[in-house]
Motif scaffolding. Sequence first.
Motif, PDB file in Angstrom:
ATOM      1  N   ILE A  99       0.903  -1.063  -0.101  1.00 50.12           N
ATOM      2  CA  ILE A  99      -0.008  -0.071   0.115  1.00 50.12           C
ATOM      3  C   ILE A  99       0.823   1.116  -0.288  1.00 50.12           C
ATOM      4  N   ASP A 100       0.626   2.211  -0.832  1.00 53.44           N
ATOM      5  CA  ASP A 100       1.253   3.513  -1.028  1.00 53.44           C
ATOM      6  C   ASP A 100       0.194   4.411   0.116  1.00 53.44           C
ATOM      7  N   VAL A 101       1.081   4.745   1.188  1.00 54.72           N
ATOM      8  CA  VAL A 101       0.077   5.254   2.255  1.00 54.72           C
ATOM      9  C   VAL A 101      -0.188   6.871   1.951  1.00 54.72           C
ATOM     10  N   ALA A 102       0.862   7.326   1.071  1.00 57.51           N
ATOM     11  CA  ALA A 102       0.726   8.773   0.892  1.00 57.51           C
ATOM     12  C   ALA A 102      -0.394   8.872  -0.035  1.00 57.51           C
ATOM     13  N   ARG A 103      -0.504   7.990  -1.184  1.00 57.08           N
ATOM     14  CA  ARG A 103      -1.623   8.061  -1.988  1.00 57.08           C
ATOM     15  C   ARG A 103      -2.960   7.789  -1.302  1.00 57.08           C
ATOM     16  N   ALA A 104      -2.873   6.766  -0.387  1.00 58.91           N
ATOM     17  CA  ALA A 104      -4.170   6.393   0.191  1.00 58.91           C
ATOM     18  C   ALA A 104      -4.534   7.433   1.204  1.00 58.91           C
ATOM     19  N   ARG A 105      -3.786   8.510   1.745  1.00 62.13           N
ATOM     20  CA  ARG A 105      -4.180   9.676   2.529  1.00 62.13           C
ATOM     21  C   ARG A 105      -4.716  10.458   1.624  1.00 62.13           C
ATOM     22  N   GLU A 106      -4.201  10.802   0.560  1.00 58.81           N
ATOM     23  CA  GLU A 106      -4.906  11.746  -0.534  1.00 58.81           C
ATOM     24  C   GLU A 106      -6.237  11.241  -0.799  1.00 58.81           C
ATOM     25  N   GLU A 107      -6.176  10.168  -1.301  1.00 60.96           N
ATOM     26  CA  GLU A 107      -7.639   9.531  -1.792  1.00 60.96           C
ATOM     27  C   GLU A 107      -8.613   9.428  -0.498  1.00 60.96           C
ATOM     28  N   SER A 157      -9.774   1.993   4.316  1.00 63.43           N
ATOM     29  CA  SER A 157      -9.333   0.488   4.573  1.00 63.43           C
ATOM     30  C   SER A 157      -7.778   0.227   4.237  1.00 63.43           C
ATOM     31  N   ARG A 158      -7.293   0.766   3.260  1.00 63.17           N
ATOM     32  CA  ARG A 158      -5.866   0.591   2.833  1.00 63.17           C
ATOM     33  C   ARG A 158      -5.020   1.074   3.920  1.00 63.17           C
ATOM     34  N   LEU A 159      -5.429   2.258   4.353  1.00 58.04           N
ATOM     35  CA  LEU A 159      -4.592   2.977   5.725  1.00 58.04           C
ATOM     36  C   LEU A 159      -4.623   2.119   6.914  1.00 58.04           C
ATOM     37  N   ARG A 160      -5.754   1.653   7.229  1.00 59.44           N
ATOM     38  CA  ARG A 160      -5.981   0.441   8.506  1.00 59.44           C
ATOM     39  C   ARG A 160      -5.071  -0.473   8.231  1.00 59.44           C
ATOM     40  N   ALA A 161      -5.158  -1.042   6.992  1.00 61.83           N
ATOM     41  CA  ALA A 161      -4.436  -2.255   6.879  1.00 61.83           C
ATOM     42  C   ALA A 161      -2.947  -2.057   6.929  1.00 61.83           C
ATOM     43  N   ALA A 162      -2.497  -0.902   6.668  1.00 63.50           N
ATOM     44  CA  ALA A 162      -1.097  -0.675   6.570  1.00 63.50           C
ATOM     45  C   ALA A 162      -0.648   0.043   7.995  1.00 63.50           C
ATOM     46  N   GLY A 163      -1.451   0.113   8.900  1.00 64.07           N
ATOM     47  CA  GLY A 163      -1.036   0.535  10.182  1.00 64.07           C
ATOM     48  C   GLY A 163      -1.044   2.168  10.451  1.00 64.07           C
ATOM     49  N   HIS A 164      -1.726   2.885   9.511  1.00 67.28           N
ATOM     50  CA  HIS A 164      -1.698   4.336   9.507  1.00 67.28           C
ATOM     51  C   HIS A 164      -3.130   4.748   9.745  1.00 67.28           C
ATOM     52  N   SER A 165      -3.341   6.310   9.914  1.00 69.99           N
ATOM     53  CA  SER A 165      -4.490   6.876   9.830  1.00 69.99           C
ATOM     54  C   SER A 165      -4.553   7.923   9.060  1.00 69.99           C
ATOM     55  N   ALA A 166      -5.915   8.342   8.740  1.00 68.60           N
ATOM     56  CA  ALA A 166      -6.037   9.308   7.639  1.00 68.60           C
ATOM     57  C   ALA A 166      -5.257  10.601   8.219  1.00 68.60           C
TER      58      ALA A 166
END
Length: 121
Positions: free
Chosen positions: A90-98, A112-121
């Motif tokens: 997962i590209d975390v930076a891209r997921a945050r933008e999305e 969902s992608r952020l949660r799976a990667a262990g990050h928050s929005a």
Amino acid sequence: MANMSVQLVAVERRLWSGEATAVVAQTTEGEIGILPGHEPVLGQLVEGGVVKITTADNDTVTAAVQGGFLSVTADGVSVLAESAELAQEIDVARAREEAKSDDDEAKTRALSRLRAAGHSA
């Protein structure tokens, strides 16, 4: 500890398969945990869910999952997703933008992608 055979498959590819000690998934009926010897069950996965597999080596495989089904049989567990991404892909930076999108479906996928990667929005 007992193991079970687990497959994590999306329409486009097999993401992971092997022996595991536990599977946790988010279904339309709520979060479900599966251990070896679990009764047979079929569950519908939620859009924007996360699946976590504890491998026989005590590693964790985490994936963002977009719909599909979880099937538990005497032979093992199959997670059959419409689409899925492993946490490390997962590209975390891209997921945050999305996640800032006005499109509810895109936002759900991104979160969902952020949660799976262990990050928050």
